[in-house]
Design a protein around this motif. Structure first.
Motif, PDB file in Angstrom:
ATOM      1  N   ASP A 831      38.893  50.238 -29.345  1.00  0.00           N
ATOM      2  CA  ASP A 831      39.702  50.207 -28.123  1.00  0.00           C
ATOM      3  C   ASP A 831      41.165  50.299 -28.550  1.00  0.00           C
ATOM      4  OD1 ASP A 831      41.010  49.797 -25.780  1.00  0.00           O
ATOM      5  OD2 ASP A 831      40.009  47.918 -25.256  1.00  0.00           O
ATOM      6  N   TYR A 832      41.805  51.425 -28.229  1.00  0.00           N
ATOM      7  CA  TYR A 832      43.175  51.652 -28.677  1.00  0.00           C
ATOM      8  C   TYR A 832      44.196  51.461 -27.561  1.00  0.00           C
ATOM      9  CZ  TYR A 832      40.427  53.862 -32.316  1.00  0.00           C
ATOM     10  OH  TYR A 832      39.507  54.101 -33.306  1.00  0.00           O
ATOM     11  N   VAL A 833      43.726  51.236 -26.323  1.00  0.00           N
ATOM     12  CA  VAL A 833      44.628  51.098 -25.188  1.00  0.00           C
ATOM     13  C   VAL A 833      44.928  49.644 -24.889  1.00  0.00           C
ATOM     14  CG1 VAL A 833      44.922  51.593 -22.720  1.00  0.00           C
ATOM     15  CG2 VAL A 833      43.865  53.292 -24.224  1.00  0.00           C
ATOM     16  N   THR A 834      43.938  48.785 -24.983  1.00  0.00           N
ATOM     17  CA  THR A 834      44.154  47.363 -24.677  1.00  0.00           C
ATOM     18  C   THR A 834      45.283  46.766 -25.502  1.00  0.00           C
ATOM     19  OG1 THR A 834      41.848  47.120 -24.011  1.00  0.00           O
ATOM     20  CG2 THR A 834      43.049  45.122 -24.579  1.00  0.00           C
ATOM     21  N   PRO A 835      45.400  47.037 -26.833  1.00  0.00           N
ATOM     22  CA  PRO A 835      46.565  46.510 -27.561  1.00  0.00           C
ATOM     23  C   PRO A 835      47.885  46.975 -26.968  1.00  0.00           C
ATOM     24  CG  PRO A 835      44.906  47.267 -29.097  1.00  0.00           C
ATOM     25  CD  PRO A 835      44.446  47.703 -27.738  1.00  0.00           C
ATOM     26  N   LEU A 836      47.956  48.235 -26.480  1.00  0.00           N
ATOM     27  CA  LEU A 836      49.183  48.712 -25.852  1.00  0.00           C
ATOM     28  C   LEU A 836      49.494  47.916 -24.595  1.00  0.00           C
ATOM     29  CD1 LEU A 836      48.998  52.609 -26.148  1.00  0.00           C
ATOM     30  CD2 LEU A 836      50.569  51.071 -27.302  1.00  0.00           C
ATOM     31  N   ILE A 837      48.474  47.652 -23.808  1.00  0.00           N
ATOM     32  CA  ILE A 837      48.683  46.899 -22.568  1.00  0.00           C
ATOM     33  C   ILE A 837      49.155  45.488 -22.880  1.00  0.00           C
ATOM     34  CG2 ILE A 837      47.509  45.992 -20.536  1.00  0.00           C
ATOM     35  CD1 ILE A 837      45.663  48.427 -20.674  1.00  0.00           C
ATOM     36  N   GLU A 838      48.552  44.856 -23.891  1.00  0.00           N
ATOM     37  CA  GLU A 838      48.958  43.507 -24.272  1.00  0.00           C
ATOM     38  C   GLU A 838      50.432  43.488 -24.699  1.00  0.00           C
ATOM     39  OE1 GLU A 838      47.314  40.679 -24.242  1.00  0.00           O
ATOM     40  OE2 GLU A 838      45.289  41.337 -23.748  1.00  0.00           O
ATOM     41  N   LEU A 839      50.832  44.444 -25.493  1.00  0.00           N
ATOM     42  CA  LEU A 839      52.215  44.468 -25.992  1.00  0.00           C
ATOM     43  C   LEU A 839      53.190  44.880 -24.903  1.00  0.00           C
ATOM     44  CD1 LEU A 839      51.544  46.078 -29.489  1.00  0.00           C
ATOM     45  CD2 LEU A 839      52.038  43.685 -28.990  1.00  0.00           C
ATOM     46  N   MET A 840      52.780  45.747 -23.968  1.00  0.00           N
ATOM     47  CA  MET A 840      53.674  46.110 -22.870  1.00  0.00           C
ATOM     48  C   MET A 840      53.920  44.941 -21.942  1.00  0.00           C
ATOM     49  SD  MET A 840      52.787  50.034 -21.829  1.00  0.00           S
ATOM     50  CE  MET A 840      53.272  51.373 -22.916  1.00  0.00           C
ATOM     51  N   ASN A 841      52.956  44.074 -21.800  1.00  0.00           N
ATOM     52  CA  ASN A 841      53.189  42.856 -21.021  1.00  0.00           C
ATOM     53  C   ASN A 841      54.272  42.012 -21.663  1.00  0.00           C
ATOM     54  OD1 ASN A 841      51.266  43.504 -19.075  1.00  0.00           O
ATOM     55  ND2 ASN A 841      49.593  42.480 -20.196  1.00  0.00           N
ATOM     56  N   LEU A 842      54.286  41.961 -22.983  1.00  0.00           N
ATOM     57  CA  LEU A 842      55.351  41.233 -23.683  1.00  0.00           C
ATOM     58  C   LEU A 842      56.694  41.922 -23.468  1.00  0.00           C
ATOM     59  CD1 LEU A 842      53.612  40.435 -27.107  1.00  0.00           C
ATOM     60  CD2 LEU A 842      53.725  39.011 -25.059  1.00  0.00           C
ATOM     61  N   ILE A 843      56.690  43.247 -23.462  1.00  0.00           N
ATOM     62  CA  ILE A 843      57.946  43.975 -23.253  1.00  0.00           C
ATOM     63  C   ILE A 843      58.493  43.683 -21.864  1.00  0.00           C
ATOM     64  CG2 ILE A 843      58.905  46.292 -22.996  1.00  0.00           C
ATOM     65  CD1 ILE A 843      57.078  47.216 -25.220  1.00  0.00           C
ATOM     66  N   ARG A 844      57.633  43.613 -20.881  1.00  0.00           N
ATOM     67  CA  ARG A 844      58.101  43.288 -19.531  1.00  0.00           C
ATOM     68  C   ARG A 844      58.727  41.907 -19.483  1.00  0.00           C
ATOM     69  NH1 ARG A 844      53.792  43.977 -15.016  1.00  0.00           N
ATOM     70  NH2 ARG A 844      55.677  43.502 -13.797  1.00  0.00           N
ATOM     71  N   GLN A 845      58.157  40.975 -20.213  1.00  0.00           N
ATOM     72  CA  GLN A 845      58.755  39.640 -20.258  1.00  0.00           C
ATOM     73  C   GLN A 845      60.125  39.677 -20.934  1.00  0.00           C
ATOM     74  OE1 GLN A 845      56.038  36.599 -21.745  1.00  0.00           O
ATOM     75  NE2 GLN A 845      54.276  37.871 -21.187  1.00  0.00           N
ATOM     76  N   VAL A 846      60.219  40.464 -21.996  1.00  0.00           N
ATOM     77  CA  VAL A 846      61.517  40.575 -22.676  1.00  0.00           C
ATOM     78  C   VAL A 846      62.548  41.197 -21.754  1.00  0.00           C
ATOM     79  CG1 VAL A 846      62.725  41.676 -24.592  1.00  0.00           C
ATOM     80  CG2 VAL A 846      60.470  40.674 -24.967  1.00  0.00           C
ATOM     81  N   GLN A 847      62.159  42.231 -21.007  1.00  0.00           N
ATOM     82  CA  GLN A 847      63.097  42.891 -20.113  1.00  0.00           C
ATOM     83  C   GLN A 847      63.596  41.940 -19.026  1.00  0.00           C
ATOM     84  OE1 GLN A 847      63.907  45.396 -21.955  1.00  0.00           O
ATOM     85  NE2 GLN A 847      63.697  47.020 -20.405  1.00  0.00           N
ATOM     86  N   LYS A 848      62.755  41.034 -18.592  1.00  0.00           N
ATOM     87  CA  LYS A 848      63.150  40.103 -17.530  1.00  0.00           C
ATOM     88  C   LYS A 848      64.197  39.103 -18.000  1.00  0.00           C
ATOM     89  CE  LYS A 848      58.793  40.307 -14.944  1.00  0.00           C
ATOM     90  NZ  LYS A 848      57.611  39.546 -14.464  1.00  0.00           N
ATOM     91  N   ILE A 849      64.147  38.750 -19.279  1.00  0.00           N
ATOM     92  CA  ILE A 849      65.100  37.731 -19.760  1.00  0.00           C
ATOM     93  C   ILE A 849      66.312  38.356 -20.451  1.00  0.00           C
ATOM     94  CG2 ILE A 849      63.244  36.059 -20.056  1.00  0.00           C
ATOM     95  CD1 ILE A 849      63.388  36.555 -23.046  1.00  0.00           C
ATOM     96  N   ARG A 850      66.391  39.670 -20.463  1.00  0.00           N
ATOM     97  CA  ARG A 850      67.516  40.299 -21.153  1.00  0.00           C
ATOM     98  C   ARG A 850      68.837  39.946 -20.510  1.00  0.00           C
ATOM     99  NH1 ARG A 850      66.311  46.466 -23.348  1.00  0.00           N
ATOM    100  NH2 ARG A 850      65.896  45.821 -25.492  1.00  0.00           N
TER     101      ARG A 850
END
Length: 1509
Positions: A831-850
């Protein structure tokens, strides 16, 4: 840690009982099981060991069981040798040849490299350096050292920790636990090569001081040794004692002739069938004894005399000459050869005719020098001069035979043996003689390095050793009798190897191969009859040299050669050839005839023998026998010491062919070697593990110290895992380690010890396949201890098939172990997509606190961890899109690579939000908050907003992948570029993001012309090009310019003028320079160099010089006005950059504008540097900022106006007053107007320059008038300054300046006087008078002023210092005057009288005379000191010269030693006669030795360069 009450295996189990709940193991039946597994005992070898610790008892312990493992199937070397022997022993008396040895087994040093060590991890978090880009490493940047792009949330450079396996070393001995770690290290550094045993029973017959034989007298001291089926020892009382291998005395051979007549035994030899002994004596006798009847010699060879030899009645050894070697020829009992110390060698055929002895003696080498005997022209002459009486020769050392040996018989008859070959080695040649069918010399080789010997005694060092022909069918795989096809060539169908001779001179060993060649020859006068006639052929195979002379050579087996030096015994493997062993053994311990102080190295060869794999040494106090430790012996040595881990480690090194030293007993073929060692290694590990966990070991003495304290046994079980792991890795078989050994640890409750030692092997990638049950326990162990980082590293280093997926995913999600999480998803679940989804969720959190930390770079720990984990998306994308597994960077399988790229590209570049997992139950993966509309290509936009540079760097790498070369794929490079162009105008993207996108597009369009550029519209490319100029960020200017260059390499923009204007505003000067140069717009081109801040200052002037030269070339040698105006306008900038380079540029291209440039220089010092660069470039100091080597070599400029030159002279007087005269002297007379120059120097108070210029103009009288006036004025000013100094000490610097001016003025006057005196000008005496008078007046005035104004004040600048300087100046002038000597135009007395009268008339004070007294006294003291120094120097030189001449005279009388025995010119040997001279000979037939080089010549060949003396 364990307490000190005696820890055992069950106490170690406490650590793991809580996890495993295991109980102890029952070892009650272990001994029975081990015996059944290892099998029955083997028979003992022929070498019998009787003492404690020998191998005679039936195996019952662990050590003896390991003996059986190693001995099982091993070739018995002694038995095989005895088998070969039986072929030759048929029909002859048999003796017990099995050597019965009393041996004391010593502790054998272990060679294990292991020591106990604890595994410790230093890093606490995985690091990602190099896996995601920063601005310092991004592909979008122009160069690496670019400043970083500012990220709102920046993260440190981290990388996954590939923890290397720690070096676990140590030696754990189950029966010798009391050894400390230091002792273990000392033992591991030593490796036993030879195992020696003293023959005590035999020694009691030889070495006991008061032992008497049956004759009632002592046998004497042993002298020589021979071993061949029996052991024969000669003594200094003429006895030859013969023993069998049971050390039983068989016979005593003693001649009927008294020992005083025969002398000591100096050579012995045993016949091939062990029935006869040949004995040579120190008085020249040779006896042959039959062992069955030893009381009377069977044959006797009586020495002869020179008189008998001269009469021609008999040949043989001269009486009184020691026999140094003896040997049997072939299988005959009565055919022997012998040699003596005079250099004679004989062949004796000891037959009988009608029951009467009929000895036939043939001389095969050497000659009687006093008898006219015809010899071969190339043989070295031997000189035997009569001594005190007839028959007592005086031996010449230069003619001795160093070694002699006959070719022994091999196991099978070889044609070469029919020739009865004998090898004789002298100090200058090797001679091989064949005695059958008729004596003749077959081979002769001369020594080539006589002039390059390392020591004086090296000339007399030589040995020979024969290796006979060996039967091919008897060649064993273990190398005991082996034939290397590279050395002993076996012809197809042949059944034997070829004989081999090893011989040595000094420190070099040579190998010579013998073979027979058959040729047809006609028989007699018959033309039809032909017969085969054989001849010997010789082939040099190899040679090598070391740094020590060889004293003995012996063949150990078919490929191992033993070589003895003065300090070592070496073992050479001739197959390579290479030295495989080198054991230190002092020479004085090898022979009973040698001592440490006086070692007769030549006697060592008679005391060092080998026979059938055994080495015999006749030493000073014992006879010892030894073997070379085979691979099995070394392992058993560790077993005897109880070090079973070292035994396993040594077996592993033999299996992998990495063991140091020899590999005796192992086959050369790698497959055969592994087939032999592999099973033994497995059995060793199994038996060692069973013993380590047995009840017997738990109750032995290894758990307590002699003080009854407990011993920590943790290291034993740790090192067992490491040792067995290394062995299993070498075997590529892990069944034992993961099944049997792990079971022992698990049942015993010490599983953590096993797991901790296994972990480093997993982390360094050595082991990837681990059974899931062990992997589960290893991960669970770290989880229970909170070592989540360790658990994560374990997960992504293990093969996915060995993981418990549920356990790994649960732990990774719970503890946010994203590296391991990605690894499990991509490798186990594909499964090569689920890791991307997991990491993009982290990116969204980072963008919110920028926005919260926009103005601060400080991040709390939680936020920093969040950012670090979010950035893992970029290395994951890079790995997956290039076909690599993240994070271990292993290559994916082919189908996995294709699937990964397809899934990731489908997800990332999907035009709208994606549903995952696909099908029922899937969720919409959104990038915006609830209620907000999702943009097109949401995931690409999210990554661009997070870090555009990192994402585009990843895509730049992915573009190079071969995936895009397949046109059938749903996505291509062009599609991605068009998607980016579609996103580019979005208002929600920052300017920095857009810049990176433009750079990415610009760099990749020309990179892939067939797949991108061909399909791009010109308007799109124009837009991208113009976008690169729109950003005002200077940190990206070079990156944007480089991207524009890439794009312009394939695209020609329209509206060229507008683009040029935008490029100029953007600062793309490098591109503009190319365009301006092609358009010949020189003024614009000059402007780009001046305005470009990135141009190196050194490049500016080189480039401007080139541009201006081109502009002048196109404009008839003149600069265009527009270009000239631009350059003049840039002068201030150029001056600020580099003054000297600007001066050179102006002088070359703007010669008429020097004054204008000078006016623009505000700093006087820079004006001075500017003018110095033009007028005095060589005067620029090397340590100055303005230094330039090329400028210093320029000639003075002629383009400066007179005003600028005078201005430079004025500045020179200000900044470098001492250089004024140098400047005036280097330039021409008319360079400066004389009047103006004098006026400038007068204004600057540079009086010495004025005096120099007046003299240069020819007005020498005026110069001295000026000198006199200037000296008087300076003296008055100096007095006033000294006076003011007492009131104001800060004015002392002015007084110093005045004093320096006075000294400079005096030096110039002295220089002028010396020059005029040298040319003989008229009025020289007046010039000297004026100079001395002015200097004396100055000294008198300062002295008088000092006495008059001395008021007791201590000034900063002392009056005495000024007075001393002036007196020194007068003394210097007087000294120079005196050094000129008498002259017709100059009289020193007259001059001195004038000077005294002048001074006395000018003053009424008596101080004038005292001033002269002081000056003259100091001069006389100086002369007196110099005279004393010259006297002492003369005495020293005379003494040294006398000693050198005396030593040279003595050396001439002593003569010189020649370095060789051949003429250095004609290469012929010197004739030996009583009239020969060994120094500078008096006759033409003698030799002459060059005194210093040692080169020897015939007098007639003496070179002319030496003939003169």
């Amino acid at each position: 840690m364990l307490d000190n009450q005696g820890a055992d295996i069950h106490s170690l189990a406490k650590e793991g009982e809580e996890e495993d709940g295991s109980e102890g193991i029952d070892f009650s039946n272990y001994a029975v099981q081990l015996e059944e597994a290892l099998g029955e005992d083997e028979d003992d070898e022929d070498f019998l060991y009787e003492e404690e610790g020998s191998y005679q008892q039936p195996p019952a312990t662990y050590d003896e069981q390991l003996h059986n493992i190693l001995r099982d199937g091993e070739n018995n070397e002694t038995s095989s040798i005895d088998g070969n022997q039986s072929e030759n022993d048929a029909g002859i008396p048999q003796y017990d040849t099995s050597l019965k040895i009393e041996i004391s087994r010593q502790s054998t040093p272990s060679s294990s490299n292991y020591q106990p060590s604890n595994l410790a991890f230093i890093e606490t978090r995985p690091r990602l350096s190099g896996l995601f880009p920063h601005s310092t490493s991004s592909r979008l940047r122009s160069f690496i050292s670019q400043p970083e792009t500012a990220h709102i949330l920046s993260v440190p450079a981290l990388e996954p920790a590939h923890t290397p396996r720690t070096s676990l070393s140590g030696t754990s001995s189950p029966t010798a636990i009391m050894n400390s770690s230091d002792e273990v290290m000392k033992r591991s550094l030593k490796r036993e090569v030879f195992r020696w045993t003293s023959l005590k029973d035999l020694g009691q017959h030889i070495f006991a001081k008061k032992v008497t034989s049956i004759l009632g007298s002592s046998f004497g001291e042993p002298t020589v040794l021979a071993v061949h089926g029996l052991i024969c020892i000669g003594t200094d009382r003429a006895y030859a004692l013969v023993f069998d291998f049971k050390q039983e005395l068989i016979c005593i051979c003693k001649s009927d002739v008294p020992s005083d007549a025969t002398g000591a035994v100096t050579a012995v030899a045993l016949s091939r069938d062990h029935t006869y002994v040949a004995v040579g004596y120190s008085r020249g006798y040779v006896n042959l004894f039959e062992i069955a009847r030893p009381h009377t010699p069977a044959r006797v060879v009586i020495p002869t005399t020179l008189t008998v030899v001269a009469s021609g009645r008999k040949e043989g050894h001269i009486e009184g000459v020691k026999i140094t070697g003896i040997d049997f020829i072939g299988s005959r009992h009565t055919a022997i050869i012998s040699m003596d110390e005079s250099g004679l060698a004989f062949y004796h055929s000891l037959g009988k005719v009608l029951f009467v002895e009929a000895t036939d003696t043939i001389r095969i080498l050497g000659k009687y020098s006093d008898i006219p005997v015809t010899t071969h022209k190339d043989e070295i002459p031997v000189s035997i001069n009569n001594g005190a009486g007839e028959g007592h020769p005086k031996i010449r050392k230069s003619n001795i035979i160093l070694a002699m040996a006959s070719l022994p018989l091999g196991p099978i008859q070889h044609p070469v043996e029919n020739y009865s070959v004998v090898a004789l080695l002298t100090s200058s040649k090797l001679v091989i003689v064949g005695l059958k069918p008729a004596p003749r010399t077959w081979h002769r080789k001369y020594r080539s390095n006589l002039d390059e010997l390392p020591t004086e005694n090296s000339k007399w060092r030589g040995c020979v050793a024969w290796l006979p022909s060996l039967a091919v069918e008897s060649v064993a795989a273990d190398g005991s009798i082996v034939s290397d096809p590279n050395l002993n060539v076996i012809k197809k169908g042949a059944t034997y190897t070829l004989p081999l001779l090893a011989y040595s001179w000094d420190c070099s060993i040579y190998l010579l191969q013998l073979s027979e060649k058959k040729a047809l020859q006609k028989a007699g006068n018959s033309k039809a009859t032909s017969i085969d006639v054989g001849s010997l052929e010789f082939k040099e195979l190899a040679n090598w040299s070391t740094d020590a002379d060889y004293l003995s050579l012996q063949w150990f087996n078919a490929y191992l050669l033993l070589a003895c030096t003065a300090t070592h015994i070496e073992v050479w493997d001739i197959r390579r050839p290479s030295r495989v062993e080198n054991v230190q053994t002092p020479i004085f311990s090898l022979s009973p005839l040698t001592s440490q102080k006086n070692a007769d190295y030549g006697s060592v060869a008679h005391c060092f023998r080998t026979y059938k794999g055994k080495i015999f040494h006749l030493c000073q106090h014992e006879l010892r026998v030894g073997i070379i430790m085979s691979w099995a012996d070394r392992i058993l040595s560790c077993v005897d010491d109880g070090d079973f881990l070292s035994a396993i480690e040594i077996a592993r090194t033999y299996y992998t062919s990495t063991a140091p030293g020899n590999c005796l007993g192992l086959p050369e073929d790698e497959t055969a070697l592994k087939a032999l060692v592999g099973p033994r290694l497995r059995d060793l590990m199994s038996a060692s593990a069973r013993y380590a966990f047995s009840e017997d070991r738990l109750t032995d003495s290894t758990h307590v110290t002699p003080e009854n304290r407990g011993v920590d046994r943790t290291s034993l079980f740790e090192n067992m895992v490491n040792t067995c792991l290394d062995a299993c890795i070498a075997l590529d078989d892990f069944e034992f380690i993961f099944e049997d050994l792990f079971e022992f640890y698990q049942v015993s409750g010490i599983t953590p010890i096993f797991l901790r030692q296994l972990e480093p092997y997993i982390l360094d990638g050595t082991i990837r396949m681990v059974p899931p049950r062990i992997t589960q326990k290893l991960i669970a162990m770290h989880e229970s201890r909170g070592n989540y980082d360790h658990a994560e590293r374990i997960i992504w280093h293990i093969d996915p098939e060995c993981l418990d997926v549920d356990q790994a995913l649960t732990l990774c999600r719970k503890q946010k172990l994203y590296d391991a999480l990605i690894y499990v998803y991509t490798t186990s679940l594909k499964d090569y997509v689920t890791p991307l989804i997991e990491l993009m969720n982290l990116i969204r959190q980072v963008q919110k606190i920028r926005y919260k930390v926009f103005s601060s770079n400080h991040l709390d720990e939680a936020t920093e961890a969040l950012v670090t984990n979010a950035y893992r998306i970029f290395p994951y994308l890079t790995s997956a899109l290039t076909g690599m597994i993240y994070p271990n960077q292993r290559l994916m399988a082919l189908d996995g690579r294709t699937q990964a790229k397809k899934d990731i590209y489908s997800f990332l570049f999907f035009g709208r939000s994606y549903i995952w997992p696909q099908g029922e139950g899937g969720k919409l993966i959104a990038t915006c908050d609830d209620g907000e509309n999702e943009p097109t290509y949401p995931y690409v936009r999210l990554l661009l907003q997070f870090d555009a540079e990192a994402f585009l760097h990843t895509m730049d790498i992915a573009f190079e992948d071969e995936y895009f070369n397949d046109e059938t794929q749903f996505i291509s490079r062009l599609v991605i570029i068009k998607i980016l162009l579609e996103i580019l105008p979005s208002p929600d993207l920052s300017s920095n993001v857009k810049t990176m996108m433009n750079i990415f597009i610009s760099r990749n369009v020309p990179k892939y012309p067939q797949s991108i550029y061909t399909y791009m519209t010109p308007s799109s490319l124009q837009t991208v090009l113009l976008n690169l100029t729109a950003d005002n960020d200077t940190s990206t200017r070079e990156d944007r310019q480089l991207a524009a260059e890439y794009l312009l390499s394939v695209y020609n923009p329209h509206d060229h003028e507008e683009v040029v204007k935008l490029f100029s505003q953007a600062g793309f000067y490098r591109i503009l320079r190319v365009w301006y140069r092609s358009d010949r717009k020189w003024e614009s081109l000059v402007s780009t160099y001046i305005e470009d801040p990135d141009v190196d200052p050194t490049e500016i002037f080189e480039s401007l010089d080139e541009v201006l030269s081109l502009a002048k070339r196109e404009n008839k040698g003149y600069l265009p006005k527009e270009t000239l105006d631009v350059v003049l306008g840039a002068i201030p900038h150029l001056l600020e950059t580099e003054v000297t380079e600007t001066a050179v540029l102006v002088d070359k291209h703007l010669q008429d504008f020097h004054q204008q440039v000078l006016d623009k220089i505000s700093s006087p010092h820079k004006q001075f540097i500017y003018l110095r660069c033009l007028l005095e470039p060589s005067a620029l100091p090397e340590d100055s900022f303005w230094y330039n080597a090329s400028i210093r070599q320029r000639a003075p400029s002629l383009h400066l106006p007179v005003s600028a030159r005078e201005f430079y002279l004025r500045l020179l007087c200000q900044y470098d007053a001492g250089g004024v005269i140098r400047c005036l002297d280097s330039l021409s007379d008319n360079f400066f107007p004389a009047v103006n120059a004098i006026s400038i120097c007068e204004e600057s108070d540079i009086h010495e320059a004025i005096v120099w210029m007046l003299d240069r103009q020819g007005d020498t009288k005026g110069a001295f008038d000026k000198l006199k006036v200037s000296t008087m004025n300076l003296t008055l000013r100096l007095g006033e300054s000294l006076n003011s100094e007492r009131e104001k000490p800060e004015t002392s610097m002015h007084a110093r300046s005045l004093l320096d001016k006075l000294i400079n003025l005096g030096d110039i006057g002295l220089q002028i006087c010396l020059n005029r005196s040298a040319t003989g000008s008229s009025g020289v005496e007046d010039f000297w008078f004026e100079l001395l008078a002015s200097q004396v007046d100055a000294a008198q005035n300062v002295s008088a002023f000092s006495r008059y104004t001395n008021i007791g004040v201590q000034p900063y600048f002392h009056d005495e210092e000024a007075l001393a300087s002036l007196r020194s100046l007068v003394q210097k002038t007087f000294t120079s005057l005196i050094s000129l000597g008498p002259s017709s135009t100059l009289s020193f007395p007259r001059l001195f009288k004038r000077l005294v009268e002048s001074v006395s008339s000018s003053t009424s004070n008596h101080s004038s005379y005292s001033e002269f007294k002081v000056i003259l006294t100091s001069m006389m003291d100086s002369y007196r000191g110099e005279g004393d120094l010259l006297t002492i120097t003369g005495h020293l030189v005379e003494r040294d010269l006398f000693e050198a001449v005396e030593q040279l005279s003595r050396s001439r009388l002593q003569g010189s030693r020649a370095r060789g025995i051949t003429c250095s010119i004609c290469k012929h040997y010197f004739e030996q006669n009583s009239n020969s001279a060994v120094t500078t000979g008096e006759s033409d037939s003698g030799l002459a030795v060059q005194r210093f080089s040692g080169l020897a010549f015939h007098r007639k060949c003496l070179p002319a360069v030496f003939a003169s003396g």
